[in-house]
Design a protein around this motif. Sequence first.
Motif, PDB file in Angstrom:
ATOM      1  N   GLY A  82       0.384  -1.405   8.171  1.00 38.07           N
ATOM      2  CA  GLY A  82      -0.322  -2.435   7.418  1.00 38.07           C
ATOM      3  C   GLY A  82       0.273  -3.805   7.683  1.00 38.07           C
ATOM      4  N   ARG A  83       0.742  -4.450   6.620  1.00 37.57           N
ATOM      5  CA  ARG A  83       1.352  -5.777   6.728  1.00 37.57           C
ATOM      6  C   ARG A  83       2.872  -5.707   6.668  1.00 37.57           C
TER       7      ARG A  83
ATOM      8  N   SER B 253       0.830  -1.197   0.000  1.00 40.61           N
ATOM      9  CA  SER B 253       0.000   0.000   0.000  1.00 40.61           C
ATOM     10  C   SER B 253       0.868   1.251   0.000  1.00 40.61           C
TER      11      SER B 253
ATOM     12  N   GLU C  24       2.606   1.649   3.276  1.00 45.96           N
ATOM     13  CA  GLU C  24       3.705   0.702   3.436  1.00 45.96           C
ATOM     14  C   GLU C  24       4.928   1.142   2.637  1.00 45.96           C
TER      15      GLU C  24
END
Length: 286
Positions: A263-264, A79, A82
């Motif tokens: 996020g991740r 994203s 990110e």
Amino acid sequence: MMRAHKRGTNYLGTDRTRLLALGTLFGFVAGALLMSAFRGSVGRWSSYRYSFSSVSTATPIQLKAILHYATSKVVPQQSLKEVTESYNVLQTLGSCNFLVFGLGHDSLMWAALNPNGTTLFLEESPEWVTSVLKGAPFLNAITVSYKTRLREADKLLETYREEPDCRPERAFLKGNRHCKLALDNLPEEVYEREWDVIMIDAPRGYSPEHPGRMAAIFSAAVMTRERKGVGNTHIFLHDVDRKVEETFAKEFLCMKYKVGSVGRLWHFEIPPVTNHNNAGSINNFC
């Protein structure tokens, strides 16, 4: 890393959605790359208000990136927030040594965000390397062989301490055939260069027969510990919502060094082992 035929690349379903997503991505890439060209301080995204006449100050690879992402139907999996986490570090460091596990549709962006530094991509699939380099032959990418499979993750974590060449006080990479987690057969460039930033977004780790990222995480940790130069190593690990990435990060990258989470994506800033305070113990890396 994004693979159109293998990974969860985001194809945009409707024209309206596609235009909105591409507009957002293009705005980020154009602003980020121009900001990189100026080598100014990093500010809020709203400060990226440059005229297109400023494009002439960008490097060739940055111009290629702007053109590519302005016309592409594929957007990177990471994203905007990110990517921004890594972008901020790259801008702060200036020209740096940037090692990326994975090769894909976002590779041109990573190389363009480090235009005057060294960016090297490590990819597991020779066919995928050939495919990507057809469209971007100026990228520096090499094929890597992995000895691990995702289905072995739990056992590797339980037993790696039983192998002396895996243990924190002795672990090394080049020629380390006894430690299954060590990437022992990489090109000399990987071992000889000290990496300021390491991005781990590969190899594939979403089914049992794939290599998983266990060896990439372990080897990145060993690289940081062996650093002789000034400064810490920044490691970015993507897909931490998955069990293996989360567990191996806690084991080898150490949560006490985690400085960001978006996020991740987890961001670690790890010092080299220069004294017993950050050397870990005889039983673990942290």
